[in-house]
Design an enzyme around this catalytic site. Structure first.
Site, PDB file in Angstrom:
ATOM      1  N   GLU A 199     -18.697 -24.399  13.790  1.00 56.16           N
ATOM      2  CA  GLU A 199     -18.754 -25.154  12.626  1.00 56.16           C
ATOM      3  C   GLU A 199     -19.165 -26.570  12.790  1.00 56.16           C
ATOM      4  OE1 GLU A 199     -17.955 -24.363   9.507  1.00 56.16           O
ATOM      5  OE2 GLU A 199     -17.932 -22.280  10.197  1.00 56.16           O
TER       6      GLU A 199
ATOM      7  N   CYS B 242     -28.745 -18.056  -2.495  1.00 55.05           N
ATOM      8  CA  CYS B 242     -28.531 -19.126  -3.568  1.00 55.05           C
ATOM      9  C   CYS B 242     -29.250 -20.386  -2.660  1.00 55.05           C
ATOM     10  CB  CYS B 242     -27.385 -19.301  -3.803  1.00 55.05           C
ATOM     11  SG  CYS B 242     -27.089 -20.186  -5.316  1.00 55.05           S
TER      12      CYS B 242
ATOM     13  N   CYS C  86     -31.868 -14.832  -7.436  1.00 53.86           N
ATOM     14  CA  CYS C  86     -30.870 -14.279  -8.287  1.00 53.86           C
ATOM     15  C   CYS C  86     -31.012 -12.676  -8.394  1.00 53.86           C
ATOM     16  CB  CYS C  86     -31.246 -14.750  -9.701  1.00 53.86           C
ATOM     17  SG  CYS C  86     -30.803 -16.572  -9.879  1.00 53.86           S
TER      18      CYS C  86
ATOM     19  N   CYS D 146     -28.365 -11.387  -5.925  1.00 57.63           N
ATOM     20  CA  CYS D 146     -27.037 -12.150  -5.962  1.00 57.63           C
ATOM     21  C   CYS D 146     -25.890 -11.281  -6.349  1.00 57.63           C
ATOM     22  CB  CYS D 146     -27.205 -13.546  -6.840  1.00 57.63           C
ATOM     23  SG  CYS D 146     -25.517 -14.307  -6.691  1.00 57.63           S
TER      24      CYS D 146
ATOM     25  N   CYS E 149     -22.811 -15.603 -13.430  1.00 54.21           N
ATOM     26  CA  CYS E 149     -23.289 -16.760 -12.962  1.00 54.21           C
ATOM     27  C   CYS E 149     -23.864 -17.561 -14.383  1.00 54.21           C
ATOM     28  CB  CYS E 149     -24.391 -16.717 -12.082  1.00 54.21           C
ATOM     29  SG  CYS E 149     -25.169 -18.222 -11.524  1.00 54.21           S
TER      30      CYS E 149
END
Length: 347
Positions: A43, A200, A207, A210, A216
């Site tokens: 991370e 995205c 899209c 997605c 959305c």
């Protein structure tokens, strides 16, 4: 747009979890583990750094520092040397401090709650939530740059995220969208990361691929690229740096450790000056200066115009050139800024 007027999309978390299981990234080296050390390390490395770059550094770090106690016990210079080239070196300094605090404050075991993880150096709210979600299944929301993009598009949240109260409202919405089952938290958190990194995208919203396009708001409006809204942007700046590349008859190079604050803080570097005159005045015992072709080194919000000057001579006098001669065989293992490492490698 008050938070109370935002309708939460039905089934969002389930759609995300199911999509990640079938289509998300599954084989990154820091996945499929509940070891908080590995998750934390990945991370921190992934902040402001592409996955492709981290794939090279992550295994090298684990080979040198396989657990938090090894990292805590290492000299900071070793950590900075291994980090060299990743940039944002404050991450490496905080990485080292964090490992030492995990050993000192928590007996070598990372705390299980995001609230406690956030008290450690270099771990912000989103990073703490990611570690807690992946390793301990805590229902804690992440909200890094990619996730802000995903959620503002899905929710149609058009408030300016440069305003603190609007970002706070988005945090609350992110928490409200979490799956009800704690067991789904690792995959849901990974789904958000995967969707923001692969589908995205900032300038190209794919899209058709997605999993949540049906719920959305940005897709319904036909304006996915209108989100997120953030008006206050960091302005780019530039600086001109003159680099003293001093060598002696034995082929050693003169390096100094940078101050603990400012550019390249804590790293070893060629002496840096604001002007050619300052550089020449600091190395008066050198021979004829050789001017190396200058170049521009691009940082995220700053351009560095670097002007190296190569000189041969004895050690300089005065605080401007404090440092040490370093063998050509030794500097590659030291923590050097990427452009300095590249310059020395051309010799």
């Amino acid at each position: 747009m008050p938070e109370t007027l935002i309708a939460l999309p039905a089934g969002f978390a389930r759609l995300m979890v199911d999509w990640q299981r079938q289509h998300g990234r599954q084989s990154l080296p820091w996945q499929n583990t509940q070891d908080p050390y590995r998750v934390w390390l990945s991370e921190i490395m992934l902040q402001q750094t592409q996955v492709s770059t981290v794939l090279d550094y992550f295994p090298r770090f684990l080979a040198r520092f396989p657990a938090v106690d090894a990292l805590a016990a290492a000299p900071q210079d070793y950590v900075l040397a291994l980090w060299s080239g990743l940039g944002y070196y404050s991450r490496a300094r905080n990485l080292h401090k964090c490992a030492q605090e995990v050993m000192g404050r928590f007996g070598g075991a990372f705390p299980r709650r995001a609230e406690d993880l956030q008290t450690l150096p270099g771990i912000g709210r989103s990073t703490a939530a990611a570690i807690a979600a992946f390793c301990f299944q805590e229902r804690a929301a992440i909200l890094d740059g990619n996730v802000k993009r995903v959620l503002t598009r899905v929710l149609g949240y058009g408030e300016d995220l440069a305003v603190a109260k609007n970002e706070k409202a988005l945090w609350a919405l992110a928490q409200a969208l979490l799956p009800a089952s704690a067991a789904d938290m690792p995959r849901y958190t990974q789904a958000l990361m995967d969707l923001g990194a692969t589908v995205c995208l900032p300038r190209k919203a794919q899209c058709e691929a997605c999993p949540v396009r049906a719920v959305c708001q940005a897709q319904t409006q036909g304006e996915p690229l209108a989100y997120p809204v953030k008006t206050r942007k960091l302005k780019r700046s530039s600086a001109t740096l003159w680099l003293l590349w001093a060598v002696n008859a034995q082929g050693q190079v003169w390096l100094q450790k940078r101050p603990s604050t400012g550019i390249w803080a804590g790293l070893y570097s060629l002496p840096v000056f604001e002007s050619e005159a300052d550089l020449l005045a600091a190395w008066t015992q050198g021979g004829q200066p050789q001017y190396i072709e200058p170049w521009k080194h691009v940082l995220t919000h700053r351009d560095l115009h670097l002007h190296p000057v190569r000189m041969v001579g004895k050690a300089a006098r005065g605080p401007a050139c404090e440092g040490q001669w370093v063998q050509a065989s030794a500097w590659p293992a030291m923590g050097l800024p990427a452009p300095i490492r590249m310059l020395l490698a051309t010799a």
